[in-house]
Design an enzyme around this catalytic site. Structure first.
Site, PDB file in Angstrom:
ATOM      1  N   GLU A 183       0.786  -1.225   0.000  1.00  0.00           N
ATOM      2  CA  GLU A 183       0.000   0.000   0.000  1.00  0.00           C
ATOM      3  C   GLU A 183       0.824   1.285   0.000  1.00  0.00           C
ATOM      4  OE1 GLU A 183      -3.424   0.069  -0.251  1.00  0.00           O
ATOM      5  OE2 GLU A 183      -3.068  -2.048  -0.675  1.00  0.00           O
ATOM      6  N   SER A 219     -50.207 -35.751  -0.212  1.00  0.00           N
ATOM      7  CA  SER A 219     -50.468 -36.910   0.647  1.00  0.00           C
ATOM      8  C   SER A 219     -49.584 -36.957   1.883  1.00  0.00           C
ATOM      9  CB  SER A 219     -50.290 -38.198  -0.154  1.00  0.00           C
ATOM     10  OG  SER A 219     -51.296 -38.299  -1.146  1.00  0.00           O
TER      11      SER A 219
END
Length: 765
Positions: free
Chosen positions: A152, A441
């Site tokens: 950086e 069902s």
């Protein structure tokens, strides 16, 4: 002494310091008549070149103008520079006076986080932005500190907040790539990045910004004016804090993807270790996240994160932070994700737990919260892998059909949850808990539960013959079996295991729809159940979680359960929980005998009925298939002595499934899930009651389960037949033992509010 008239010459300095050099004199003109030399000729003046004169004049003019302009520029410039310097100085002093202590700046979150632990106390999910606690630049791994500086701001230790060389280099790169001078690379130093993380000292105000996202977007906004404001703030930080302190703020406030705020949280999230002990490869991967946290997050794409880490390793080697051998070793041994980060399991379960807890302690918490849950990560992985394998091998490529799975214990403790085929981001639609679908069902066990609770036996008979029900306001409704065939007299066990519709309707009408609705509701089906005769065919809706919880009530002996996933919730650092378990076994719904009889009936579904594909070698299992009209939904829900599991399959847009019934793919998914769930467990039999067999009745007229008088259009208003008296008080024929003639409670006469025309198939499976 001649020439001096006998006098001494005056004493002068020449005598002391030496006589000055003699002046060259021109011989005097000879007197007339004397014998002197010729007088010198007069000097001739040199004629000047006109061109040279012009050049000299132009040069003088230009120089004069330059001096004039320079005086104006200098006069204005130094005043402007002085004014700018004064403004920058005053601004820097203002920011300097406003900056707090470093310890007050390390946690940049406006909200807290939620960390979830599984049943063994291991972390499996996070929500919100986690903060791993304050770390300092002196305590973190040297590799991490070096990686961040190399990536950086390589001149970090040599500038005073801004780097003109870095800005010039960034502008050059941006222009060469066709962008604006300040678009893309900004040339920001670490100090400037910290200034941006601190939002130039502006704190979050809910009245000014609609959300934290909007606030942070404003803080990250670029542009010339933003850069200008960063300069005095950066100067103030350099004056207020040491380089180590600036790095400390950076290490704690930087967002590093996957909800991790700061390098400690990120190291814990991705590698399961502290930022103080990460190695070179791990440090490079963490530093690489600073460029684009979400894009380079290893949980999103591990290979992409490793490629970025290799770039960082190269920078560290180039700048002397790593030797060639150390860099090569880091490349050969890339960072590995922790087990929790790698699995990415339990996302749907975590979302459900977040929804079930109080909002002020989950989504809107300002504290860091720890939630201990019921999740079993082994079972979760088993469910996820089973579902993925079935879809990979037995579902056509490109299918958009979805599925969901829930696994729980008999007391309602959810052990695994899959809310869709793919693991999705937090907050995604959870088909296990949010999708209300017709049950088909799979609803029938509640009918037979009501019957068993009223004294019916699985060995009793019911008439599977044509039936028409006159529905008030709608006309005749004629249910049919899945295969459109009729079997005459069949036992209740046969009716359930073959999923026959007509017997289900007859039993529902015999015991009363109110009773069936009551049983289903008390077992945990929360939706408004159908009021008409089609109730028996599962036209009502439920979620998979509700259905699985209801079946858990059958397994535990007839008591309702409230599915739960949260065991305790407490604030981080506290010993006493704020919230304990909410859920578990509730009140009894049916008798234990009724539940054990029903369990037997459901074992026959898997042994020889519609659910044979769900069989688990060595284990006794019970369950029920379910398929809704046009096969829009397919279900299989069942249990062993250890766990209950439910599977739903269908399309999100209700598109009918092709060739799929509950006894097909859902049963196979259930089989694969339960097979893996039960690995390493010793088989245990189910607690059930096998009924005594009974002789069939002599004629179908002795089976009094059809409450629909055929001589009226409104069966609800039909009178009790007068030639037999009250059939409920009729004695049981002694020669047959036919339970259908035994005393039974009356069927309910509730209002029918649902139009059931068109529902003829219901579902066999």
């Amino acid at each position: 002494m001649s020439g001096s008239n006998g006098r001494r010459p005056p004493l002068v300095a020449d005598r002391r310091y030496g006589a000055p050099p003699a002046r060259k004199t021109t011989p005097a003109k000879a007197k007339s008549g004397g014998g002197g030399g010729r007088p010198p000729a007069p000097r001739r003046r040199k004629k000047r070149d006109p061109l040279s004169a012009l050049v000299a004049w132009v040069f003088g003019l230009v120089w004069g103008i330059f001096r004039f302009v320079w005086r104006i520029v200098w006069g204005i410039g130094w005043r402007i520079a002085a004014s700018v310097g004064l403004v920058v100085g005053l601004s820097s002093y203002y920011f300097y006076s406003q900056l707090p202590e470093v310890s007050q700046l390390v946690d940049g979150r406006a909200r807290g986080s939620v960390t979830m632990l599984d049943r063994d106390g291991k972390v499996f999910a996070w929500r919100g932005e986690t903060f791993g606690g304050m770390i300092t630049s002196d305590s973190v791994s040297d590799h991490l500190r070096d990686a961040v500086v190399a990536t950086e701001d390589r001149r970090f230790y040599g500038h005073f907040g801004i780097s003109p060389r870095g800005i010039a280099s960034a502008i050059k790169i941006n222009l060469s790539e066709g962008r604006g001078p300040l678009e893309g690379n900004g040339g920001s130093t670490i100090t400037q990045q910290v200034a941006k993380l601190l939002c130039l000292g502006v704190t979050y105000d809910p009245k000014q910004w609609k959300s934290e996202a909007e606030y942070e977007a404003d803080c990250r906004r670029g542009g010339i004016w933003r850069k200008v404001k960063e300069v005095p703030f950066a100067f103030a930080m350099e004056a207020k804090y040491s380089k180590a302190e600036i790095l400390t703020i950076y290490f704690n406030r930087a967002y590093l993807g996957a909800g991790a705020r700061g390098f400690e949280a990120a190291a814990q999230r991705y590698f399961g270790k502290s930022a103080n002990v990460v190695n070179a490869a791990e440090a490079a991967m963490l530093a690489g996240l600073l460029k684009a946290p979400s894009y380079y997050a290893p949980t999103a794409n591990l290979e992409r994160a490793r490629d970025r880490a290799n770039v960082i390793i190269g920078l560290m080697e180039e700048q002397g932070y790593l030797t060639r051998a150390e860099a090569d070793k880091a490349r050969r041994n890339p960072a590995q994700l922790s087990e929790a980060a790698q699995s990415r399991s339990g996302g749907f379960f975590a979302d459900w737990v977040m929804e079930s807890g109080p909002t002020f302690l989950t989504k809107d918490t300002t504290e860091d919260v720890i939630i201990r849950t019921t999740l079993d990560q082994r079972l979760q992985k088993a469910a996820e892998s089973a579902l993925a394998d079935v879809f990979a091998t037995k579902v056509s490529a490109g299918s958009k059909a979805q599925a969901a799975v829930v696994v729980m214990s008999a007391d309602g403790a959810v052990r695994a949850m899959v809310g869709g085929r793919k693991v999705e981001a937090a907050g995604a639609f959870n088909r296990a808990t949010q999708a209300l679908r017709q049950t088909g069902s799979a609803f029938k066990p509640f009918i037979y539960a009501a019957a068993m609770d009223l004294g019916y036996s699985p060995a009793d008979f019911v008439d599977d013959s044509p039936l028409t029900v006159m529905v008030k306001g709608s006309g005749p409704w004629t249910p049919a079996n899945y295969d459109r065939e009729f079997r005459g007299l069949v036992t209740l066990t046969t009716a359930l295991k073959q999923s026959l519709n007509i017997p289900a309707v007859r039993i529902t009408e015999a015991v009363g729809r109110d009773k069936v609705r009551q049983v289903a509701t008390e077992f945990g089906i929360k939706s408004d159940l159908a009021a008409g005769p089609a109730l028996a065919l599962g036209v009502s809706e439920a979620t998979l979680l509700e259905m699985t919880g209801a079946y858990a009530g059958i397994l535990n002996g007839g008591s309702a359960v409230r599915p739960y996933g949260l065991l305790e919730l407490k604030l981080q650092g506290d010993d006493q929980p704020l919230i304990g378990q909410e859920g578990g076994i509730g009140e009894r719904v049916i008798s234990e005998k009724a539940a054990r009889l029903l369990t037997y009936m459901m074992t026959q579904v898997i042994e020889s009925g519609t659910g044979t594909r769900a069989r688990i070698p060595g284990w006794e299992a019970a369950g029920k298939t379910g398929t809704t009209q046009a096969a829009r939904d397919a279900w299989f829900v069942g249990f062993t002595a250890e766990y209950v599991a439910g599977v739903w399959m269908g399309y999100d847009d209700n598109t009918p499934l092709k060739g799929v019934t509950g006894g097909g793919l859902p049963a196979e998914i259930w089989h694969e899930v339960m097979l893996r769930v039960h690995e390493g467990l010793v088989p245990r039999p189910l607690e059930k009651i096998v009924p005594e067999p009974r002789l069939p009745p002599r004629t179908s007229s002795d089976v009094r389960t059809d409450p629909v008088p055929q001589d009226t259009g409104d069966w609800q208003a039909a009178p009790v037949p007068q030639d037999t008296g009250d059939w409920q008080a009729a004695p049981v024929p002694q020669d047959t033992g036919d339970w259908m003639a035994a005393p039974r409670p009356p069927s309910a006469g509730e209002k029918i509010v649902r139009d059931v025309l068109g529902i003829f198939g219901g579902g066999r499976n």
